[in-house]
Design a protein around this motif. Structure first.
Motif, short mmCIF file in Angstrom:
data_model
loop_
_atom_site.label_atom_id
_atom_site.label_comp_id
_atom_site.label_asym_id
_atom_site.label_seq_id
_atom_site.Cartn_x
_atom_site.Cartn_y
_atom_site.Cartn_z
N SER A 85 0.83 -1.21 0.00
CA SER A 85 0.00 0.00 0.00
C SER A 85 0.86 1.26 0.00
O SER A 85 0.59 2.22 -0.74
CB SER A 85 -0.93 -0.01 1.21
OG SER A 85 -1.77 -1.15 1.20
N LEU A 120 2.49 1.61 -3.42
CA LEU A 120 1.52 2.07 -4.41
C LEU A 120 1.19 3.54 -4.21
O LEU A 120 1.07 4.31 -5.18
CB LEU A 120 0.25 1.23 -4.32
CG LEU A 120 -0.85 1.53 -5.34
CD1 LEU A 120 -0.35 1.29 -6.75
CD2 LEU A 120 -2.09 0.67 -5.05
N PHE A 121 1.08 3.96 -2.94
CA PHE A 121 0.79 5.36 -2.66
C PHE A 121 1.94 6.26 -3.12
O PHE A 121 1.71 7.31 -3.73
CB PHE A 121 0.54 5.54 -1.16
CG PHE A 121 0.34 6.96 -0.74
CD1 PHE A 121 -0.87 7.62 -0.99
CD2 PHE A 121 1.35 7.66 -0.09
CE1 PHE A 121 -1.05 8.94 -0.61
CE2 PHE A 121 1.18 8.97 0.29
CZ PHE A 121 -0.03 9.62 0.03
N ARG A 122 3.19 5.85 -2.84
CA ARG A 122 4.34 6.65 -3.28
C ARG A 122 4.40 6.73 -4.79
O ARG A 122 4.71 7.78 -5.37
CB ARG A 122 5.63 6.05 -2.72
CG ARG A 122 5.77 6.12 -1.22
CD ARG A 122 7.19 5.80 -0.81
NE ARG A 122 7.32 5.66 0.63
CZ ARG A 122 7.34 4.50 1.27
NH1 ARG A 122 7.26 3.36 0.57
NH2 ARG A 122 7.45 4.44 2.58
N ARG A 123 4.12 5.60 -5.47
CA ARG A 123 4.18 5.60 -6.92
C ARG A 123 3.12 6.53 -7.50
O ARG A 123 3.40 7.30 -8.43
CB ARG A 123 3.99 4.18 -7.45
CG ARG A 123 4.06 4.07 -8.96
CD ARG A 123 3.91 2.63 -9.41
NE ARG A 123 4.96 1.79 -8.85
CZ ARG A 123 5.03 0.48 -9.07
NH1 ARG A 123 4.10 -0.13 -9.81
NH2 ARG A 123 6.01 -0.22 -8.55
N ARG A 124 1.91 6.46 -6.97
CA ARG A 124 0.85 7.32 -7.48
C ARG A 124 1.15 8.79 -7.18
O ARG A 124 0.87 9.67 -8.01
CB ARG A 124 -0.49 6.91 -6.89
CG ARG A 124 -1.00 5.57 -7.41
CD ARG A 124 -2.34 5.22 -6.80
NE ARG A 124 -2.88 3.99 -7.37
CZ ARG A 124 -4.02 3.41 -6.99
NH1 ARG A 124 -4.74 3.98 -6.02
NH2 ARG A 124 -4.44 2.31 -7.56
N THR A 125 1.70 9.05 -6.01
CA THR A 125 2.07 10.43 -5.67
C THR A 125 3.15 10.95 -6.60
O THR A 125 3.10 12.10 -7.07
CB THR A 125 2.54 10.50 -4.22
OG1 THR A 125 1.52 9.99 -3.35
CG2 THR A 125 2.86 11.93 -3.83
N GLU A 126 4.14 10.10 -6.89
CA GLU A 126 5.22 10.50 -7.79
C GLU A 126 4.69 10.73 -9.21
O GLU A 126 5.08 11.70 -9.88
CB GLU A 126 6.30 9.43 -7.80
CG GLU A 126 7.52 9.77 -8.63
CD GLU A 126 8.32 10.91 -8.05
OE1 GLU A 126 9.14 11.49 -8.79
OE2 GLU A 126 8.12 11.23 -6.85
N GLN A 127 3.80 9.85 -9.66
CA GLN A 127 3.22 10.03 -10.99
C GLN A 127 2.40 11.32 -11.06
O GLN A 127 2.45 12.04 -12.06
CB GLN A 127 2.37 8.82 -11.34
CG GLN A 127 3.17 7.56 -11.58
CD GLN A 127 2.28 6.36 -11.88
OE1 GLN A 127 1.05 6.43 -11.72
NE2 GLN A 127 2.88 5.26 -12.31
N ALA A 128 1.63 11.59 -10.00
CA ALA A 128 0.83 12.83 -9.99
C ALA A 128 1.73 14.06 -10.00
O ALA A 128 1.44 15.05 -10.66
CB ALA A 128 -0.08 12.84 -8.76
N ARG A 129 2.85 13.98 -9.25
CA ARG A 129 3.77 15.11 -9.24
C ARG A 129 4.41 15.32 -10.60
O ARG A 129 4.54 16.46 -11.07
CB ARG A 129 4.87 14.86 -8.20
CG ARG A 129 5.84 16.02 -8.02
CD ARG A 129 6.94 15.65 -7.05
NE ARG A 129 7.74 14.55 -7.56
CZ ARG A 129 8.73 14.68 -8.45
NH1 ARG A 129 9.03 15.89 -8.92
NH2 ARG A 129 9.41 13.64 -8.83
#
Length: 228
Positions: free
Chosen positions: A207, A210-219
């Protein structure tokens, strides 16, 4: 399972050895012990061919001018390794003065020395991880069951004969049976707790990843939108 570190190309350079012995003697002894271990791994030409095969590639090719490589032959390898083959333990790092520890034993002792359940994870599934320590648990259970069966037979034989039952033996048998029952219950409980803990730990790690990856992608998307 045996993990072998390939030989870096710079360890075949005489200039590098002259430099490292002057710059860092401790590191030089560590590298000398590492090279000496290869004298024990490669004893014959068949071992050398296996080490230089494309599947292992433990012995590298050396650069020989722009765009070309120099292949290390068995004769060149033997001539170079003769310099470290007869080094005694005083000229190498202490870690190479003893035999290597098996990874299974290192994983078993890692909790005591490193505070973690495994020094190097070799099990990629929970079922294989649990199965790795179930064999000693089952062996202990069989031994204790055999002892309990012997005590039960002895108590039954004494109770059906004219011989008076020994109070000490009866007390020991009763106490041992209670202790074994408690140990069995605690063991089963620990296995259940371990399985639940590993599953929850994997879920939390997944989790967070996945949260870090989504945050990085959003950034990245936000920065790209701002640049655009």
């Amino acid at each position: 399972m045996l993990f072998i570190q390939p030989i870096p190309p710079f360890l075949f350079s005489t200039a590098f050895w002259d430099y490292i012995y002057e710059a860092d003697l401790s590191l030089a002894k560590t590298l000398a012990g590492f090279m000496r271990s290869y004298c024990l791994l490669i004893r014959h030409e068949a071992d050398f061919r296996l080490a230089t095969s494309p599947d292992l590639n433990l012995i590298p090719r050396l650069p020989d001018g722009p765009g070309s490589e120099l292949e290390i032959t068995f004769e060149r390898f033997v001539a170079f390794m003769a310099q470290v083959q007869h080094l005694d333990d005083a000229h190498v790092s202490p870690r190479y003065a003893y035999g290597f520890i098996r990874l299974s034993k290192l994983n078993s002792l890692s909790f005591l020395f490193f505070g973690r359940f495994a020094y190097f994870q070799v099990h990629r599934q929970l079922s294989t991880y649990v199965a790795s320590f179930m064999a000693p648990v089952v062996t202990l259970f069989v031994v204790l069951s055999s002892v309990l069966s012997c005590m039960q037979v002895a108590l039954a034989a004494q109770s059906t004969t004219a011989v008076s039952l020994s109070p000490v033996f009866a007390t020991v048998s009763n106490t041992f049976a209670i202790v074994v029952s408690i140990v069995a219950a605690v063991g089963v409980g620990l296995v259940v707790v371990l399985v639940v803990w590993v599953e929850m730990r994997n879920l939390v790690i997944f989790s967070l990843s996945l949260f870090r990856r989504r945050t990085e992608q959003a950034r990245i998307v936000q920065e790209g939108s701002m640049v655009w």
